[in-house]
Design an enzyme around this catalytic site. Structure first.
Site, PDB file in Angstrom:
ATOM      1  N   GLN B 136       0.830  -1.201   0.000  1.00 19.75           N
ATOM      2  CA  GLN B 136       0.000   0.000   0.000  1.00 19.75           C
ATOM      3  C   GLN B 136       0.872   1.262   0.000  1.00 19.75           C
ATOM      4  OE1 GLN B 136      -2.076   0.575   3.734  1.00 19.75           O
ATOM      5  NE2 GLN B 136      -3.850   1.424   2.696  1.00 19.75           N
ATOM      6  N   GLY B 137       0.739   2.076  -1.035  1.00 25.61           N
ATOM      7  CA  GLY B 137       1.492   3.330  -1.094  1.00 25.61           C
ATOM      8  C   GLY B 137       0.607   4.516  -0.764  1.00 25.61           C
ATOM      9  N   TYR B 138       0.376   4.725   0.514  1.00 21.83           N
ATOM     10  CA  TYR B 138      -0.497   5.811   0.958  1.00 21.83           C
ATOM     11  C   TYR B 138       0.300   6.890   1.694  1.00 21.83           C
ATOM     12  CZ  TYR B 138      -5.208   3.885  -0.016  1.00 21.83           C
ATOM     13  OH  TYR B 138      -6.360   3.449  -0.607  1.00 21.83           O
ATOM     14  N   SER B 139       0.780   6.558   2.907  1.00 16.25           N
ATOM     15  CA  SER B 139       1.425   7.555   3.770  1.00 16.25           C
ATOM     16  C   SER B 139       2.703   8.099   3.155  1.00 16.25           C
ATOM     17  CB  SER B 139       1.780   6.929   5.118  1.00 16.25           C
ATOM     18  OG  SER B 139       0.625   6.612   5.824  1.00 16.25           O
ATOM     19  N   SER B 171       3.883  -1.319   4.330  1.00 13.15           N
ATOM     20  CA  SER B 171       3.927  -2.641   4.976  1.00 13.15           C
ATOM     21  C   SER B 171       4.336  -3.694   3.959  1.00 13.15           C
ATOM     22  CB  SER B 171       2.564  -3.012   5.546  1.00 13.15           C
ATOM     23  OG  SER B 171       2.096  -1.973   6.362  1.00 13.15           O
ATOM     24  N   GLU B 253      -9.711  -1.990   4.950  1.00 14.39           N
ATOM     25  CA  GLU B 253      -8.532  -2.142   5.804  1.00 14.39           C
ATOM     26  C   GLU B 253      -8.926  -2.143   7.273  1.00 14.39           C
ATOM     27  OE1 GLU B 253      -5.566   0.962   5.561  1.00 14.39           O
ATOM     28  OE2 GLU B 253      -4.115  -0.224   6.679  1.00 14.39           O
ATOM     29  N   SER B 384      -5.209   6.730  12.516  1.00 14.72           N
ATOM     30  CA  SER B 384      -5.025   6.678  13.960  1.00 14.72           C
ATOM     31  C   SER B 384      -6.377   6.734  14.674  1.00 14.72           C
ATOM     32  CB  SER B 384      -4.163   7.859  14.413  1.00 14.72           C
ATOM     33  OG  SER B 384      -4.890   9.060  14.231  1.00 14.72           O
ATOM     34  N   GLU B 386      -7.367   8.865  16.657  1.00 21.53           N
ATOM     35  CA  GLU B 386      -7.869  10.243  16.618  1.00 21.53           C
ATOM     36  C   GLU B 386      -8.596  10.508  15.290  1.00 21.53           C
ATOM     37  OE1 GLU B 386      -4.871   9.271  17.687  1.00 21.53           O
ATOM     38  OE2 GLU B 386      -5.249   9.682  19.797  1.00 21.53           O
TER      39      GLU B 386
END
Lengths: 361, 403
Positions: B136-139, B171, B253, B384, B386
């Site tokens: 996964q290429g997100y963050s 990951s 996810e 997160s 939050e």
């Protein structure tokens, strides 16, 4: 919300609509104002009986509808939403005791009367301010029961008591000529302004519920815990919904309170807790209907109900600010009723001990 | 109670169960019995033994690793009921589903919903066969909770995109074949400038560096893209739809992170059994330390309520079709409880439960400390706690920010 059958969905919708229209919190205010120790509205209860709510768990052969525990639970949840006062739960649990432990004769005698609403019943188990069902001083000799039961719910109009003695469960007919003067009811006013009483049995004629399983009392109490948790679920849901509405309406610093992240995250936390509570309570009802792992499920249901309603009722008052402290506002009713129910049929520490015991540690 | 008469439906169910049993007899290598899925963790390398490879191929070619996916793309085409029977029989036989990973849990369901026919034909079958690993290429370094702030660009070069930028917390990036990636195709709009692009990890210009974590493990990577050429047909949806598609994928996810995935792996040892191993019991067999006993019961009750919540969410989503925003609630609850459980486990074991490596510690003790540390990531990744709270407050509860 559990996935329901069509029949259950109809019953729930009917209960929801009826409670909102016919038994709003204003009705409870009127009951409180009347000062009657029975603390419920006779006409309202008569309508409940007409709608068949008194017979939801009772088999058709005995005049009930046999809709099951999940159906009964949904009714109590809806009633909890408006703190509806009635002897319905006490009567339902009385029927449960007779279904579990009664002889054919006892079932034939009592269940139809309980199902029709003609007879109000209640459980008289604990003898002090704490739930301690296995330390009982009540005794029976030659069919005569003697003992004092504390904080009995809905005793004022009860014609039939299910009484726990040291050697088992008994039924005592309060209105019989034979028992005249031997069952005395002394009102105990608790903060929730509902029907509570000290009940003194002095050589009252009693009949044993002798046909049940070894752990009859525990099985009955598990049912009491689950149904009480249903009422608590409705209360928690109502406090949450009311609080959320209030936060959206109340403006301070030129903006709705609901726009403050500190409050958003507190509500998100409560929403998560409420989801846990709902799952635990519905899990209890489903366990009863399936007849599987009931002791464990009942303990989880009531323990979660205690924990979550405690938090939500406290937070509900805080998030309302000053107006939540006023008698004119409804939220205080939920706070006061919450603590009474938290202590009934097992406080959190009682339930955690029980959970560890039945799980083998 | 009277026995229910056998209906056609029951007969079909029984026939299917027999089919599954026969398949297991024919294809499940007995030496794998009870071993568990070697590829359950994202932190594992893909080094299969010969029997593992055979089992993966058997399940994969049948499509039963992705039982409810359409047969047209290599899935099993089973009903939910049949899938449940398959899962029951796998468990009964001590077998496992060898097809998994992000392709199954997140990317596949999203591509089935948003991909075009050609993309589905190309990418879904290898996922069903367990041949291709996705990451996964997100963050990015400056796009964590504020994911839409991502800066990795995909520049339109006519027949291809030219991708430049850096992703992080990828990951399993070091073992992945392909990456589903959020990239910026337009700088003028924060959300509508994002697109969903599929990138080959073997393409020139892709560099992966594992990150060493507090647990001592390196399950996450930094991924660098330098002038990487990506064919135009690898764009999922239209340009600018990446945020919508990407968010949908996050719902899948979250559901996996809270319920089955991460917590499923931890359920091995019962807390009370562990506690009895490290603490005294009284004459009745109860834990003598009443405070510890209370803490365990307190946790176990809430854990029970959480498992019931996960079950309820699954039943409701089945009834409504697909994952929902309740996934935020599940993720938030499940990860917090999972961490609490880890803390209890190492607490129960005392200093013995803090062993890092070497002699004097059992496998359980060493695993416990790593799991405890790795678990701290669960309330941070996948959105997160939050961020989940923001989602719950705004989308579910309708608590809007002021204008």
């Amino acid at each position: 919300m559990a996935v329901l059958s069509e029949e259950q969905e109809m019953l729930r919708d009917m209960a929801r609509e009826w409670v909102v229209n016919e038994s709003p919190v204003a009705k409870f205010r009127a009951v409180r104002a009347s000062g009657e120790p029975r603390a419920y509205d006779l006409a309202t209860y008569a309508t409940m009986a007409q709608m068949g709510w008194t017979g939801v768990i009772i088999p058709e052969a005995f005049g009930g509808t046999d809709f099951g525990w999940l159906s009964a639970g949904m009714i109590f949840e809806e009633m909890g939403k408006t703190v509806t006062a009635s002897p319905l739960m006490a009567t339902t649990l009385t029927a449960a005791a007779i279904m579990l432990g009664g002889s054919d004769e006892q079932k034939a005698k009592w269940l139809p009367q309980l199902a029709s609403g003609a007879v109000i019943g209640t459980l008289a188990i604990d003898e002090g301010p704490h739930h301690a069902p296995h330390r009982l001083a009540t005794t029976v000799a030659n069919g005569r029961l003697t003992g004092t039961k504390a904080f009995v719910h809905e005793a004022h109009d009860a014609a039939l008591f299910v009484v726990a003695a040291a050697d088992g469960l008994y039924v005592v007919e309060a209105d019989s000529a034979e028992n005249a003067g031997s069952v005395r009811v002394a009102t105990r006013h608790l903060a929730d302004m509902r029907s509570h009483a000290l009940v003194m049995f002095e050589g009252a004629s009693a009949e044993k519920l002798a046909a049940g399983p070894e752990d009859l009392l525990d099985q009955l109490l598990d049912r009491a815990r689950i149904l009480t948790a249903c009422e608590m679920l409705g209360m928690a849901q109502a406090v949450f919904d009311t609080t959320l509405d209030y936060l959206k309406q109340r403006v301070q610093f030129n903006q709705a309170l609901s726009s403050f992240q500190a409050l958003q995250h507190r509500m998100a936390d409560l929403f998560g807790e409420l989801a846990m509570m709902r799952s635990a309570v519905e899990g209890g009802l489903q366990a009863l209907d399936a007849g599987m792992m009931v002791a464990q499920a009942a303990t989880i249901a009531k323990a979660e109900a205690n924990r979550v309603l405690h938090i939500i009722s406290r937070e509900g008052v805080q998030l309302h600010g000053g107006i939540g402290m006023t008698d004119e506002y409804d939220i205080g009713f939920y706070l006061k009723r919450a603590r009474v129910l938290e202590s009934s049929w097992g406080s959190t520490s009682f339930l955690k001990d029980r959970f560890a015991k039945i799980s083998g540690y | 109670m009277a026995t229910r008469p056998m209906t056609d439906k029951d007969a079909a169910t029984d026939a299917f169960r027999q089919e599954v049993c026969q398949f297991l007899t024919d294809h499940f290598p007995p030496e794998l019995k009870g071993k568990g899925n070697p590829m359950a963790g994202i932190e594992s390398d893909l080094r299969e033994t010969e029997p593992q490879r055979r089992w993966r191929e058997s399940m994969g070619s049948r499509g039963w690793g992705t039982p409810t996916w359409p047969t047209a793309y290599g899935g099993g085409g089973l009903s939910r009921k049949q899938a449940a029977i398959l899962s029951e029989e796998l468990t009964r036989a001590g077998a496992y589903n060898p097809i998994g990973g992000m392709g199954v849990m997140m990317f596949g369901p999203t591509l089935l919903e948003y991909g075009n026919e050609q993309q589905k034909q190309e990418h879904i079958p290898p996922i069903c066969r367990g041949e291709i690993r996705w990451c996964q290429g997100y963050s990015e370094p400056n796009a964590g909770s504020d994911l839409a702030n991502l800066q990795t660009t995909a520049e339109d070069k006519g027949d291809h995109y030219l991708v430049n930028g850096q992703k992080t917390w990828t990951s399993g990036g070091q073992w992945a074949d392909k990456c589903f990636c959020l990239v910026r195709t337009d700088r003028s709009d924060k959300h509508k400038g994002i697109s969903f692009l599929l990138i080959d990890m073997r393409a020139p210009g892709v560099e992966v560096r594992p990150i060493r974590m507090i647990s001592g493990l390196s399950p996450f990577c930094e991924t660098f893209f330098t002038d990487v050429k990506v064919p135009k047909e690898n764009l999922v949806g239209r340009e600018g739809e990446g945020w919508t598609i990407g968010k949908r994928l996050l719902q899948h996810e979250r559901t996996n992170l809270s319920g089955g995935g991460s917590t499923g792996r931890m359920t091995g040892q019962r807390l009370p059994d562990l506690a009895k191993k490290y603490h005294e019991t009284d004459a009745s067999g109860a834990l003598a330390d009443k405070v510890l006993r209370d803490r365990i019961a307190d946790f176990e009750i809430r854990w029970g309520a959480f498992l019931l919540t996960a079950r309820r969410a699954a039943e409701e989503s089945k009834a409504q079709g697909g994952v929902s925003e309740i996934s935020s609630v599940l993720k938030k609850l499940g990860t917090k409880l999972g961490q609490e459980r880890s803390e209890l486990i190492i607490g129960i074991m005392g200093l013995q439960g803090l062993g890092w490596e070497g002699e004097g510690f059992s496998e359980t003790e060493l695993a416990g400390v790593r799991a405890w540390l790795f678990g701290k990531a669960t309330t941070i990744y996948g959105g997160s706690t939050e961020i989940q709270n923001n989602i719950i407050a705004k989308r579910v509860l309708g608590m809007l920010d002021h204008q």
